[in-house]
Design a protein around this motif. Sequence first.
Motif, PDB file in Angstrom:
ATOM      1  N   PRO A 149       0.819  -1.213   0.000  1.00  0.00           N
ATOM      2  CA  PRO A 149       0.000   0.000   0.000  1.00  0.00           C
ATOM      3  C   PRO A 149       0.855   1.267   0.000  1.00  0.00           C
ATOM      4  N   GLY A 150       0.364   2.305  -0.665  1.00  0.00           N
ATOM      5  CA  GLY A 150       1.110   3.559  -0.726  1.00  0.00           C
ATOM      6  C   GLY A 150       0.701   4.564   0.331  1.00  0.00           C
ATOM      7  N   LYS A 151      -0.503   4.393   0.888  1.00  0.00           N
ATOM      8  CA  LYS A 151      -0.998   5.292   1.933  1.00  0.00           C
ATOM      9  C   LYS A 151      -1.630   4.454   3.035  1.00  0.00           C
ATOM     10  N   VAL A 152      -1.180   4.676   4.275  1.00  0.00           N
ATOM     11  CA  VAL A 152      -1.633   3.868   5.414  1.00  0.00           C
ATOM     12  C   VAL A 152      -2.118   4.791   6.531  1.00  0.00           C
ATOM     13  N   LEU A 153      -3.302   4.496   7.060  1.00  0.00           N
ATOM     14  CA  LEU A 153      -3.873   5.250   8.163  1.00  0.00           C
ATOM     15  C   LEU A 153      -4.134   4.303   9.325  1.00  0.00           C
ATOM     16  N   ASP A 154      -3.664   4.673  10.514  1.00  0.00           N
ATOM     17  CA  ASP A 154      -3.883   3.896  11.734  1.00  0.00           C
ATOM     18  C   ASP A 154      -4.825   4.705  12.624  1.00  0.00           C
ATOM     19  N   VAL A 155      -6.107   4.317  12.667  1.00  0.00           N
ATOM     20  CA  VAL A 155      -7.139   5.041  13.412  1.00  0.00           C
ATOM     21  C   VAL A 155      -7.218   4.491  14.836  1.00  0.00           C
ATOM     22  N   LEU A 162       1.006  -0.319  14.984  1.00  0.00           N
ATOM     23  CA  LEU A 162       0.600  -0.712  13.632  1.00  0.00           C
ATOM     24  C   LEU A 162       1.118   0.282  12.596  1.00  0.00           C
ATOM     25  N   ALA A 163       1.029   1.553  12.903  1.00  0.00           N
ATOM     26  CA  ALA A 163       1.569   2.559  11.993  1.00  0.00           C
ATOM     27  C   ALA A 163       3.065   2.382  11.815  1.00  0.00           C
ATOM     28  N   MET A 164       3.758   2.070  12.894  1.00  0.00           N
ATOM     29  CA  MET A 164       5.217   1.870  12.799  1.00  0.00           C
ATOM     30  C   MET A 164       5.553   0.606  12.025  1.00  0.00           C
ATOM     31  N   ALA A 165       4.734  -0.437  12.153  1.00  0.00           N
ATOM     32  CA  ALA A 165       4.956  -1.647  11.358  1.00  0.00           C
ATOM     33  C   ALA A 165       4.859  -1.318   9.872  1.00  0.00           C
ATOM     34  N   LEU A 170       7.380  -0.124   4.556  1.00  0.00           N
ATOM     35  CA  LEU A 170       6.969   0.597   3.345  1.00  0.00           C
ATOM     36  C   LEU A 170       7.701   1.941   3.312  1.00  0.00           C
ATOM     37  N   PRO A 171       8.958   1.959   2.933  1.00  0.00           N
ATOM     38  CA  PRO A 171       9.761   3.180   3.049  1.00  0.00           C
ATOM     39  C   PRO A 171       9.236   4.363   2.253  1.00  0.00           C
ATOM     40  N   ASP A 172       8.442   4.115   1.226  1.00  0.00           N
ATOM     41  CA  ASP A 172       7.948   5.218   0.397  1.00  0.00           C
ATOM     42  C   ASP A 172       6.498   5.583   0.680  1.00  0.00           C
ATOM     43  N   ALA A 173       5.873   4.923   1.635  1.00  0.00           N
ATOM     44  CA  ALA A 173       4.449   5.146   1.886  1.00  0.00           C
ATOM     45  C   ALA A 173       4.217   6.363   2.786  1.00  0.00           C
TER      46      ALA A 173
END
Length: 290
Positions: A149-155, A162-165, A170-173
């Motif tokens: 995935p290119g965009k990740v949101l941890d709500v 989870l955001a850190m995982a 995903l170095p470019d996300a």
Amino acid sequence: MPTYSALTTLPGEDAAQGLAAAMERMDPEPTGVGVFEIEDGSGLWEVGGYFLEPPDQVMLEVLATAFGAKPFALSELPEVDWVAHVRRELSPVDAGRFFVFGSHDADKVPDGRVPLQIEATVAFGTGHHGTTLGCLLAYDRLLTAGWRPGKVLDVGCGTAVLAMAAAATLPDALVIASDIDQVAVDVAEANVAINGLEGRVECLEAAGLDHARIRAAGPWDLIFANILKGPLIELAPGISTQLATGGRAVLSGLLAVQADSVVAAYVASGLTLNSRDDIGEWSTLVLQRS
């Protein structure tokens, strides 16, 4: 110095909130009062107060009767350094490619794993709970299948594990972690710094997806929401709308007996269930926008 707790249950949110408000006016006053829905379908709510000196038992009996609650269960709590206790009790967690640990276990990180250091704090999400572990394992499977995935949101990010995982793999996300509680946001930022991920995870205080930055950055390829059944169902339309075509939502924080109702809410909002995994009494769901 011991502290004291007084806990009861009663039907209905309005009555529970009224009882909590009345408890806050007690003398001696509590240091804190909590109101929680018991998510077992019973309709009951738990109200608890915490005191630095013994509470007025007569007043508690009066309040319980006035609001239709069960008699308060009173307990004396010994003084415990809970952070030190948690550090002693929590062992590192293996979650697929991820290895979650505290600073006291830094020398145990195996070679070839993605290390995530999380300190014992007031925020939730150390990786030991079945919900956080389930989310990490579900994300690990997605990565193994070749999805990036290119965009990740941890709500409701808690510790932001989870955001850190996501950021670590995903170095470019673009990765954003949000929480309704500023304390959790502060903890998330501290953990991001500990793990050397400054500039990779953006931490925001937000109620669900209600933040201009979250709306502007969407649609999202991956949304984590490890919260509770009620908020998950409430957020179903928003999460579904914010997902990109082909995007996934990894959901947890719900009991296995609650999974079907959560799935139904997201299917009604246009998503398809990809997988469900139960760890103990907890479920993790992966849903996709087709």
